[in-house]
Design an enzyme around this catalytic site. Structure first.
Site, short mmCIF file in Angstrom:
data_model
loop_
_atom_site.label_atom_id
_atom_site.label_comp_id
_atom_site.label_asym_id
_atom_site.label_seq_id
_atom_site.Cartn_x
_atom_site.Cartn_y
_atom_site.Cartn_z
N LEU A 5 21.24 -62.04 41.84
CA LEU A 5 21.98 -63.15 42.46
C LEU A 5 23.44 -62.72 42.52
CD1 LEU A 5 20.59 -66.30 40.55
CD2 LEU A 5 19.95 -65.53 42.84
N ASP A 6 24.16 -63.18 43.55
CA ASP A 6 25.60 -62.93 43.61
C ASP A 6 26.26 -63.44 42.33
OD1 ASP A 6 25.18 -62.06 46.18
OD2 ASP A 6 25.92 -63.90 47.13
N ARG A 7 27.36 -62.83 41.95
CA ARG A 7 28.09 -63.26 40.75
C ARG A 7 28.36 -64.77 40.76
NH1 ARG A 7 32.73 -61.27 37.36
NH2 ARG A 7 32.75 -59.28 38.48
#
Length: 238
Positions: free
Chosen positions: A72-74
């Site tokens: 997942l994106d940060r």
């Protein structure tokens, strides 16, 4: 059954809630702001690093470890699954496109069509920013489904189904429609009053790599999303 006896407060992974664990997989709910895996600049502040520390109980000689299956994106919160064996990792990655992934997001504005499908081809520029292209030779096909759950005068709360898993897919698709995700400074929403990216992985259905049984993991809608939606009078979509 989850191996709940393995959970130790001392080695509880930072920024992660363990939703399920057995000998093959570990499923967590990640907070926003935490990397899925480390980078050259930041090797330690990641879900992968904290979970490796958790399964080894801080023992550097331990043979236990976790394997990255997806990311997942940060700034995206929500459900992440890690494998605890290479065999489980390979199975999950090979079958990843068949698994069902749902997200919730708060986006700018209101939709004429309260339910729909977005399709485009995505590629990256030299600055690693993803964008849609009509050139099928350089782009990868991306497909996103959405349904409006609730609206305010400013925002829409969406349930999103990810049919393909391209980098930044959801963020680019809704920015393309003129409805960028709230808190997305990269793809077009610059509202400085918003505290975080309003994107959350809320449901993941997989086939277990050992038992071959279908398993669904779910979280609720983050409280902050509800706070955003209650800033003004709203109208629910049935």
């Amino acid at each position: 059954m989850a191996d709940n006896h393995l959970v130790s407060k001392k080695h509880q992974p930072k920024g992660l809630e363990i939703l399920y664990e057995d000998r093959d997989i570990i499923v967590v709910d990640k907070i926003n702001g935490l990397l899925s895996m480390g980078t050259d600049r930041d090797k330690h502040n990641s879900a992968h690093f904290y979970l490796n520390n958790y399964v080894t109980k801080g023992n550097p000689r331990s043979k236990e470890r976790v394997y990255i299956v997806h990311r997942l994106d940060r700034d995206t919160s929500g459900i992440l699954v890690f494998a605890k064996t290479e065999k489980a990792k390979m199975f999950l990655q090979e079958n990843w496109s068949d698994f069902k992934k749902k997200y919730v997001a708060v986006v700018s504005g209101n939709f004429n069509d309260k339910e729909g499908i977005i399709e485009s081809y995505l590629t990256e520029n030299k600055m690693f920013k993803v964008y849609s292209t009509k050139n099928k030779a350089i782009g990868k096909f991306a497909k996103t489904g959405y349904r409006v759950i609730k609206e305010t005068e400013k925002y829409s709360l969406l349930e999103i189904e990810l049919f393909t898993g391209r980098k930044n897919q959801i963020r680019v698709h809704f920015a393309d429609m003129g409805h960028p995700v709230i808190g997305d400074k990269v793809y077009g929403n610059t509202d400085k009053s918003v505290k975080r990216l309003a994107l959350h992985s809320c449901s993941l259905t997989i086939t277990h790599p050992y038992t071959q049984k279908e398993m669904t993991f779910e979280t609720g809608i983050p409280q902050y999303f509800n706070t955003l939606m209650n800033l003004k009078g709203n109208k629910s979509q049935k």
